[in-house]
Design a protein around this motif. Structure first.
Motif, mmCIF file in Angstrom:
data_model
loop_
_atom_site.group_PDB
_atom_site.id
_atom_site.type_symbol
_atom_site.label_atom_id
_atom_site.label_comp_id
_atom_site.label_asym_id
_atom_site.label_seq_id
_atom_site.Cartn_x
_atom_site.Cartn_y
_atom_site.Cartn_z
ATOM 1 N N ILE A 1 4.976 0.971 -4.154
ATOM 2 C CA ILE A 1 4.212 2.215 -3.998
ATOM 3 C C ILE A 1 2.901 1.949 -3.279
ATOM 4 C CG2 ILE A 1 3.053 4.078 -5.241
ATOM 5 C CD1 ILE A 1 5.144 3.796 -7.431
ATOM 6 N N GLY A 2 2.257 0.817 -3.599
ATOM 7 C CA GLY A 2 1.006 0.483 -2.939
ATOM 8 C C GLY A 2 1.157 0.335 -1.440
ATOM 9 N N VAL A 3 2.172 -0.380 -1.002
ATOM 10 C CA VAL A 3 2.400 -0.579 0.433
ATOM 11 C C VAL A 3 2.747 0.741 1.117
ATOM 12 C CG1 VAL A 3 3.925 -1.665 2.131
ATOM 13 C CG2 VAL A 3 3.070 -2.995 0.189
ATOM 14 N N VAL A 4 3.607 1.543 0.494
ATOM 15 C CA VAL A 4 3.972 2.843 1.075
ATOM 16 C C VAL A 4 2.747 3.724 1.227
ATOM 17 C CG1 VAL A 4 5.239 4.988 0.653
ATOM 18 C CG2 VAL A 4 6.356 2.785 0.276
ATOM 19 N N ASN A 5 1.857 3.717 0.229
ATOM 20 C CA ASN A 5 0.686 4.589 0.282
ATOM 21 C C ASN A 5 -0.343 4.114 1.299
ATOM 22 O OD1 ASN A 5 -0.289 7.032 -0.653
ATOM 23 N ND2 ASN A 5 -1.700 6.055 -2.095
ATOM 24 N N VAL A 6 -0.362 2.824 1.575
ATOM 25 C CA VAL A 6 -1.244 2.338 2.641
ATOM 26 C C VAL A 6 -0.817 2.951 3.975
ATOM 27 C CG1 VAL A 6 -1.905 0.319 3.993
ATOM 28 C CG2 VAL A 6 -1.926 0.203 1.508
ATOM 29 N N TYR B 1 -2.831 -4.624 9.754
ATOM 30 C CA TYR B 1 -2.203 -4.602 8.433
ATOM 31 C C TYR B 1 -0.727 -4.991 8.519
ATOM 32 C CZ TYR B 1 -0.298 -2.971 4.042
ATOM 33 O OH TYR B 1 0.360 -2.922 2.836
ATOM 34 N N CYS B 2 -0.036 -4.489 9.523
ATOM 35 C CA CYS B 2 1.393 -4.828 9.685
ATOM 36 C C CYS B 2 1.580 -6.328 9.916
ATOM 37 C CB CYS B 2 1.992 -4.037 10.845
ATOM 38 S SG CYS B 2 2.203 -2.274 10.509
ATOM 39 N N LEU B 3 0.666 -6.941 10.662
ATOM 40 C CA LEU B 3 0.750 -8.387 10.875
ATOM 41 C C LEU B 3 0.558 -9.145 9.564
ATOM 42 C CD1 LEU B 3 -1.194 -8.775 14.250
ATOM 43 C CD2 LEU B 3 1.260 -9.006 13.875
ATOM 44 N N GLY B 4 -0.446 -8.701 8.769
ATOM 45 C CA GLY B 4 -0.664 -9.342 7.473
ATOM 46 C C GLY B 4 0.523 -9.178 6.545
ATOM 47 N N LEU B 5 1.079 -7.953 6.513
ATOM 48 C CA LEU B 5 2.228 -7.694 5.647
ATOM 49 C C LEU B 5 3.460 -8.465 6.128
ATOM 50 C CD1 LEU B 5 3.099 -6.001 3.189
ATOM 51 C CD2 LEU B 5 3.811 -4.212 4.775
ATOM 52 N N SER B 6 3.634 -8.542 7.434
ATOM 53 C CA SER B 6 4.767 -9.296 7.983
ATOM 54 C C SER B 6 4.659 -10.780 7.637
ATOM 55 C CB SER B 6 4.825 -9.127 9.500
ATOM 56 O OG SER B 6 5.002 -7.766 9.845
ATOM 57 N N THR B 7 3.435 -11.302 7.648
ATOM 58 C CA THR B 7 3.232 -12.699 7.266
ATOM 59 C C THR B 7 3.652 -12.929 5.817
ATOM 60 O OG1 THR B 7 1.381 -12.884 8.812
ATOM 61 C CG2 THR B 7 1.526 -14.556 7.075
ATOM 62 N N ASN C 1 -8.481 -0.196 -0.219
ATOM 63 C CA ASN C 1 -7.146 0.019 -0.773
ATOM 64 C C ASN C 1 -6.072 -0.755 -0.019
ATOM 65 O OD1 ASN C 1 -8.018 1.672 -2.817
ATOM 66 N ND2 ASN C 1 -7.748 3.554 -1.669
ATOM 67 N N ALA C 2 -6.248 -0.912 1.296
ATOM 68 C CA ALA C 2 -5.277 -1.711 2.053
ATOM 69 C C ALA C 2 -5.300 -3.165 1.597
ATOM 70 C CB ALA C 2 -5.574 -1.617 3.545
ATOM 71 N N ILE C 3 -6.499 -3.681 1.298
ATOM 72 C CA ILE C 3 -6.614 -5.072 0.854
ATOM 73 C C ILE C 3 -6.127 -5.233 -0.581
ATOM 74 C CG2 ILE C 3 -8.269 -6.915 0.327
ATOM 75 C CD1 ILE C 3 -9.888 -5.975 2.729
ATOM 76 N N ILE D 1 -6.735 -5.010 -9.027
ATOM 77 C CA ILE D 1 -6.847 -3.777 -9.807
ATOM 78 C C ILE D 1 -8.282 -3.271 -9.821
ATOM 79 C CG2 ILE D 1 -6.705 -2.820 -12.141
ATOM 80 C CD1 ILE D 1 -4.020 -3.032 -10.815
ATOM 81 N N PHE D 2 -9.243 -4.170 -10.012
ATOM 82 C CA PHE D 2 -10.641 -3.751 -10.116
ATOM 83 C C PHE D 2 -11.156 -3.185 -8.800
ATOM 84 C CE2 PHE D 2 -11.028 -6.786 -13.846
ATOM 85 C CZ PHE D 2 -11.123 -5.755 -14.773
ATOM 86 N N ILE D 3 -10.894 -3.872 -7.671
ATOM 87 C CA ILE D 3 -11.389 -3.318 -6.409
ATOM 88 C C ILE D 3 -10.543 -2.120 -5.977
ATOM 89 C CG2 ILE D 3 -12.341 -5.539 -5.698
ATOM 90 C CD1 ILE D 3 -10.084 -5.790 -3.704
ATOM 91 N N GLY D 4 -9.265 -2.098 -6.396
ATOM 92 C CA GLY D 4 -8.444 -0.918 -6.133
ATOM 93 C C GLY D 4 -8.949 0.299 -6.882
ATOM 94 N N THR D 5 -9.513 0.076 -8.067
ATOM 95 C CA THR D 5 -10.110 1.180 -8.828
ATOM 96 C C THR D 5 -11.321 1.749 -8.102
ATOM 97 O OG1 THR D 5 -9.344 0.218 -10.911
ATOM 98 C CG2 THR D 5 -11.148 1.808 -11.038
ATOM 99 N N VAL D 6 -12.102 0.876 -7.466
ATOM 100 C CA VAL D 6 -13.235 1.337 -6.663
ATOM 101 C C VAL D 6 -12.733 2.204 -5.507
ATOM 102 C CG1 VAL D 6 -15.151 0.619 -5.194
ATOM 103 C CG2 VAL D 6 -14.643 -0.651 -7.283
#
Length: 403
Positions: free
Chosen positions: A330-335, A353-359, A219-221, A259-264
Motif C-alpha cells: 500500500i505504501g508503494v502504491v500510494n507513493v 524514486y523508480c530507480l531506488g525502488l528498482s534497486t 512519505n516517499a522515503i 513509522i515515526f517520520i511517516g507519521t510526520v
C-alpha cells in the motif's frame, strides 16, 4: 541521505517554477504600463492603473489546451482562491463557433461539482470586457491558441491589491465550462498583486506547495523506501546465524524510524487537506489513512509479541507477516498516487524514486535466488542424510581409523 534528499527536492520542482514565461505591455488594441509573468500555465498579465479614479485597465494572456476548451480570468474580492471568483471565461460558441466571453461566479457548489457553472452578471464594477485570439479575426481556437482577455474595472478607492485567478479547461457543455485539470500546475493558478507598485504579494500558495514537496519527500522515503528495506532485512537476514539477533534490531530500528517520520508526513498531509478545502484526492487520502493505521497497528503489535515457546506464536507471526507486507504494498502504491496528485507523473522525482525502488527489487531477487539455492542444498543434504549416505561415509571413515 542528505544528498539524496537535496536531489529529490530539486527534481521535484516543476519546470514552470524554473523557467517563467515572458510578459509584454503591448497588444494590437492597447499599450499598458506594467506587465507580469504568472507562475503557471505560461500565462501573463499587463495593466495600467489610473490612480485618480481607481480604474484598472488589464489584459490577460492565456492559451487554450483544446479546440473545444475554455480559458478564464477573474478576481476574487476576498482571497486568492477559486471559490468566490468573479470570472470572465472565453470559449467558442457551440452554435456559431465564434469566440464568446461570458461572466461567471465560482461559488462552492460549482467547485465541488454539485451544480453546472452557469453564466450570470458579476457583482463587481466591471466597466467593459472583451476577448480576442492572437492572429486577429481569421484566427481559430485550437490547442495552443493564444487568447487575450481585456477588462476594465473600477476598484475600491485606496485599495490597490487584487486577488486574481486564471485557469483553462478541455470542454464546454453548452455554455457551461467543465472542470479544469487538477494537476499542481492548474491548482496553483492564483496570485495577489499590487497594481500600483507592480509587486506580487506572497500568499499561501508558495507555502502550500512547499508543504506538498516536504510531504511527498518524507512519505516517499518512509513508506516507499525504508519500510521495504526493513521488510527485506527481516526476510533475508534472519537465517544468517553469524548475525545473531542483530538482524532483529536492524529490522525493528528501520521500521520504527520509518513509522515515526511517516507519521510526520501523514500529519503534513492532514494539514494540506485543511489548507485546500474542496480539493479531494479520494484514493490517495484513503490509502494514506490505511497505511498509517496498519503501520501503527504493526508497531503496537510488538508489545503483544508472544515468546517462541507460546502456542500462539505461529498465529502472531502469520498476522505480522500479512500486515507487514500489506503496509509495503500500500505504501508503494500510494507513493505513485502522490506523484499523480502532484502532477509529477513524468518528472525526474518519479524517475529517481523508480530507480531506488528498482534497486530494492533487484536486491530482493538476488537474495531470493540465493535463499532458494541454500534451501535446495540443505534439502539435498538432508535427503542424503536420511538415506544413510552421509552417515555411512562417516562410519566407514571412523572404522578405517580404528583399524
Amino acid at each position: 541521505m542528505n544528498h539524496f534528499l537535496l536531489g529529490f527536492l530539486i527534481f521535484s520542482l516543476p519546470l514552470h517554477l524554473v523557467f517563467s514565461s515572458h510578459c509584454t505591455t503591448v497588444t494590437n488594441a492597447k499599450t499598458f504600463e506594467k506587465c507580469m509573468a504568472l507562475p503557471s500555465q505560461d500565462a501573463s498579465i499587463a495593466w495600467t492603473f489610473h490612480a485618480h479614479n481607481a480604474t484598472l485597465d488589464l489584459v490577460f494572456f492565456g492559451t487554450f489546451i483544446s479546440p473545444s476548451g475554455w480559458v478564464g480570468w477573474g478576481i476574487n474580492p476576498t482571497s486568492a482562491e477559486m471559490t468566490g471568483t468573479r470570472a470572465l471565461i472565453a470559449f467558442p460558441d457551440p452554435n456559431s463557433g465564434q469566440l464568446v466571453l461570458l461572466p461567471y461566479i465560482i461559488d462552492p457548489t460549482v467547485k465541488l461539482q454539485k451544480d453546472p457553472l452557469l453564466s450570470r452578471p458579476l457583482d463587481v464594477h466591471l466597466l467593459s470586457s472583451s476577448a480576442t485570439l492572437y492572429g486577429g479575426r481569421m484566427a481559430t481556437v485550437h490547442n495552443g491558441a493564444t487568447i487575450q482577455i481585456y477588462a476594465t474595472l473600477k476598484l475600491v478607492p485606496n485599495k490597490t491589491k487584487i486577488h486574481h485567478v486564471w485557469n483553462r479547461g478541455l470542454y464546454v457543455q453548452g455554455y457551461s465550462p467543465t472542470i479544469h485539470p487538477t494537476t499542481a500546475n492548474d491548482l496553483s493558478s492564483t496570485a495577489t498583486i499590487d497594481v500600483l507598485s507592480g509587486i506580487a504579494a506572497k500568499g499561501n500558495n508558495n507555502n502550500i506547495y512547499t508543504l506538498k514537496i516536504i510531504h511527498g519527500v518524507i512519505n516517499a522515503i518512509s513508506w516507499g523506501l525504508l519500510l521495504p528495506i526493513g521488510a527485506i532485512t527481516a526476510r533475508y537476514f534472519r537465517h544468517i546465524q553469524a548475525l545473531g539477533p542483530a538482524w532483529f534490531y536492524a529490522h525493528a530500528g528501520i521500521q520504527l524510524f520509518a513509522i515515526f517520520i511517516g507519521t510526520v508526513g501523514f500529519a503534513i498531509g492532514i494539514r494540506l487537506g485543511e489548507l485546500s478545502p474542496g480539493r479531494v484526492f479520494g484514493l490517495h487520502r484513503k490509502l494514506g489513512f490505511a497505511i498509517f493505521c496498519l503501520g501503527w497497528l504493526q508497531t503496537l503489535a510488538l508489545l503483544f509479541r508472544p515468546k517462541t515457546t507460546n502456542k500462539f506464536r505461529k498465529y502472531w507471526k502469520s498476522y505480522h507477516h500479512f500486515v507487514g507486507y500489506a503496509c509495503v504494498v500500500i505504501g508503494v502504491v500510494n507513493v505513485f498516487q502522490g506523484f499523480d496528485v502532484m502532477g509529477l507523473g513524468r518528472s525526474y522525482a518519479k524517475l529517481a524514486y523508480c530507480l531506488g525502488l528498482s534497486t530494492l527489487i533487484g536486491v530482493c531477487i538476488a537474495l531470493e535466488v540465493n535463499s532458494w539455492v541454500i534451501f535446495c542444498r540443505k534439502a539435498k543434504e538432508e535427503k542424503l542424510r536420511r538415506e544413510g549416505f552421509i552417515s555411512g561415509c562417516s562410519d566407514k571413515a571412523s572404522g578405517s581409523s580404528r583399524g
